[in-house]
Design a protein around this motif. Structure first.
Motif, PDB file in Angstrom:
ATOM      1  N   PRO A  27      13.568 -18.337   7.068  1.00 48.56           N
ATOM      2  CA  PRO A  27      12.831 -17.521   6.237  1.00 48.56           C
ATOM      3  C   PRO A  27      12.013 -18.270   5.296  1.00 48.56           C
ATOM      4  O   PRO A  27      10.571 -17.605   5.122  1.00 48.56           O
ATOM      5  CB  PRO A  27      13.783 -16.882   5.224  1.00 48.56           C
ATOM      6  CG  PRO A  27      15.040 -16.862   5.980  1.00 48.56           C
ATOM      7  CD  PRO A  27      14.955 -18.376   6.877  1.00 48.56           C
ATOM      8  N   ASP A  28      12.213 -19.295   4.724  1.00 44.02           N
ATOM      9  CA  ASP A  28      11.021 -20.022   3.867  1.00 44.02           C
ATOM     10  C   ASP A  28       9.893 -20.507   4.794  1.00 44.02           C
ATOM     11  O   ASP A  28       8.721 -20.358   4.313  1.00 44.02           O
ATOM     12  CB  ASP A  28      11.692 -21.400   3.462  1.00 44.02           C
ATOM     13  CG  ASP A  28      12.452 -21.333   2.268  1.00 44.02           C
ATOM     14  OD1 ASP A  28      13.213 -20.169   2.018  1.00 44.02           O
ATOM     15  OD2 ASP A  28      12.805 -21.973   1.495  1.00 44.02           O
ATOM     16  N   VAL A  50       7.736 -17.290   5.430  1.00 47.57           N
ATOM     17  CA  VAL A  50       7.167 -16.758   4.181  1.00 47.57           C
ATOM     18  C   VAL A  50       5.977 -17.992   4.158  1.00 47.57           C
ATOM     19  O   VAL A  50       4.775 -17.425   3.833  1.00 47.57           O
ATOM     20  CB  VAL A  50       7.932 -16.799   3.122  1.00 47.57           C
ATOM     21  CG1 VAL A  50       6.939 -16.792   1.843  1.00 47.57           C
ATOM     22  CG2 VAL A  50       8.886 -15.733   3.150  1.00 47.57           C
ATOM     23  N   ALA A  51       6.355 -19.054   3.995  1.00 52.24           N
ATOM     24  CA  ALA A  51       5.034 -20.085   3.929  1.00 52.24           C
ATOM     25  C   ALA A  51       3.804 -19.856   4.798  1.00 52.24           C
ATOM     26  O   ALA A  51       2.761 -19.869   4.703  1.00 52.24           O
ATOM     27  CB  ALA A  51       5.593 -21.601   4.025  1.00 52.24           C
ATOM     28  N   LYS A  54       3.078 -16.949   6.359  1.00 49.32           N
ATOM     29  CA  LYS A  54       2.335 -15.848   6.021  1.00 49.32           C
ATOM     30  C   LYS A  54       1.638 -16.123   4.677  1.00 49.32           C
ATOM     31  O   LYS A  54       0.480 -15.620   4.750  1.00 49.32           O
ATOM     32  CB  LYS A  54       3.331 -14.652   5.674  1.00 49.32           C
ATOM     33  CG  LYS A  54       4.038 -13.963   6.672  1.00 49.32           C
ATOM     34  CD  LYS A  54       4.881 -12.804   6.126  1.00 49.32           C
ATOM     35  CE  LYS A  54       5.875 -12.440   7.220  1.00 49.32           C
ATOM     36  NZ  LYS A  54       5.462 -11.491   8.122  1.00 49.32           N
ATOM     37  N   VAL A  55       1.965 -16.850   3.672  1.00 48.70           N
ATOM     38  CA  VAL A  55       1.252 -17.028   2.667  1.00 48.70           C
ATOM     39  C   VAL A  55      -0.296 -17.812   3.000  1.00 48.70           C
ATOM     40  O   VAL A  55      -1.383 -17.388   2.819  1.00 48.70           O
ATOM     41  CB  VAL A  55       1.941 -18.218   1.556  1.00 48.70           C
ATOM     42  CG1 VAL A  55       0.965 -18.480   0.580  1.00 48.70           C
ATOM     43  CG2 VAL A  55       2.937 -17.009   0.891  1.00 48.70           C
ATOM     44  N   LEU A  56      -0.009 -18.847   3.893  1.00 49.72           N
ATOM     45  CA  LEU A  56      -1.270 -19.619   4.312  1.00 49.72           C
ATOM     46  C   LEU A  56      -2.091 -18.805   5.161  1.00 49.72           C
ATOM     47  O   LEU A  56      -3.358 -18.566   4.831  1.00 49.72           O
ATOM     48  CB  LEU A  56      -0.764 -20.810   5.157  1.00 49.72           C
ATOM     49  CG  LEU A  56      -0.586 -21.978   3.917  1.00 49.72           C
ATOM     50  CD1 LEU A  56      -1.901 -22.482   3.683  1.00 49.72           C
ATOM     51  CD2 LEU A  56       0.367 -21.745   3.161  1.00 49.72           C
TER      52      LEU A  56
END
Lengths: 181, 181
Positions: A135-136, A139-140, A142-144
């Motif tokens: 998941p980390d 999410v990373a 998606k953020v980028l």
DNA sequence: GTCTATAACGAGATAGAC
DNA sequence: GTCTATCTCGTTATAGAC
């Protein structure tokens, strides 16, 4: 290629205004004023406002699909690098379209014009996360992914060195060889 | 606090729908249907659609201002850490408002309801960049700032560990002690 | 291919009864 | 405090002249 057809000019102005004010925030009146013609002329060249949107998105969506296809045969690490490079390049070439697509609200992306895009975004996201299911990492990714788009949208930023900068940021955030393993 | 006032219910439904369909994409009709009342009732409680928007943004904007004020006396490194922690916390508590504010097109943020927000965003961006003026750092700050907001907007993501994950991503991307110096 | 005029509709907002 | 009915305006889209 200074003077282009009315049709192309409509697309140019529409891209500009959609990116700036949003699809719902731009009326045919606005576009017609920008082009210097009447609303009726717009609707002579395009069946509807939706059709203008669809045509604007089409090229960007096709190229995104091609990028995703190129990633598929690569291994996770290579796909991650290629995804970062390719995506930064893509959004820099399709700034306004990216603004339009990504700036819209969640529901907007459900429109038929964007139907092809969502699976491509998922594939790109997976590539950004080096195909990890952690998941980390997801999410990373998606953020980028979304961060890159949003920054490129900002029109007061020079594209000159933006490419290298964005790739650098993404690599720093996503690639970490000294991982717990 | 199961049954609240109609006024609060209007705000709740409006936040939901604005976040989902955008401000322009949501009509008073839609909100009224969600609340289970008439348009006239909406406009009895609020002077206009704009007023509903303004009230929704108000609380989030005030808290953002407080966060920015807290950062000011800190040194660059401390402000950077506090900005990351504080911002992630803030957008997690104001998911829908964040979607509304950040999901809108550039021109949307020029509306009077958001007038206070822009300088706060700039201050936050500077803090994310550890007050560096290096374009690379500034761009990285923008990428993370907007990326965090966009991810939080995605409603299919659990908020449980999102906080730690987002803080981790931001730190990894923005804080790099082994810098060229 | 482009225009003016207009149709058909939905939006935000108001009036006034209850 | 909530409603129905209505007003006014802007929207997309069409009709038909040039």
């Amino acid at each position: 290629m200074v003077r282009v057809s009315t049709r192309d000019e409509i697309l140019r102005v529409a891209a500009e205004q959609f990116a700036h004010f949003g699809y719902k925030g731009t009326s045919l009146q606005d576009i017609a004023a920008g082009v210097g013609c009447s609303k009726a002329t717009l609707l002579y060249h395009f069946a509807s406002k939706d059709t203008i949107l669809a045509e604007l998105v089409e090229a960007a969506a096709r190229e995104l699909g091609e990028l995703v296809a190129r990633l598929e045969p690569l291994d996770a690490a290579a796909a991650q690098e290629a995804a970062i490079d390719g995506f930064v390049d893509l959004v820099l070439r399709y700034r306004q379209e990216a603004a339009l697509i990504y700036g819209g609200m969640p529901q907007f992306l459900q429109e038929p014009a964007f139907a092809d895009l969502l699976p491509h975004f998922d594939a790109l996201c997976a590539a950004f996360a080096a195909r990890s299911t952690d998941p980390d990492e997801c999410v990373a990714a998606k953020v980028l992914l979304s961060g890159i788009v949003t920054v490129v949208i900002d029109e007061d930023l020079e594209p000159t060195d933006l490419r290298a900068t964005l790739v650098g940021v993404a690599r720093r955030a996503l690639i970490h060889p000294h991982d717990k393993d």
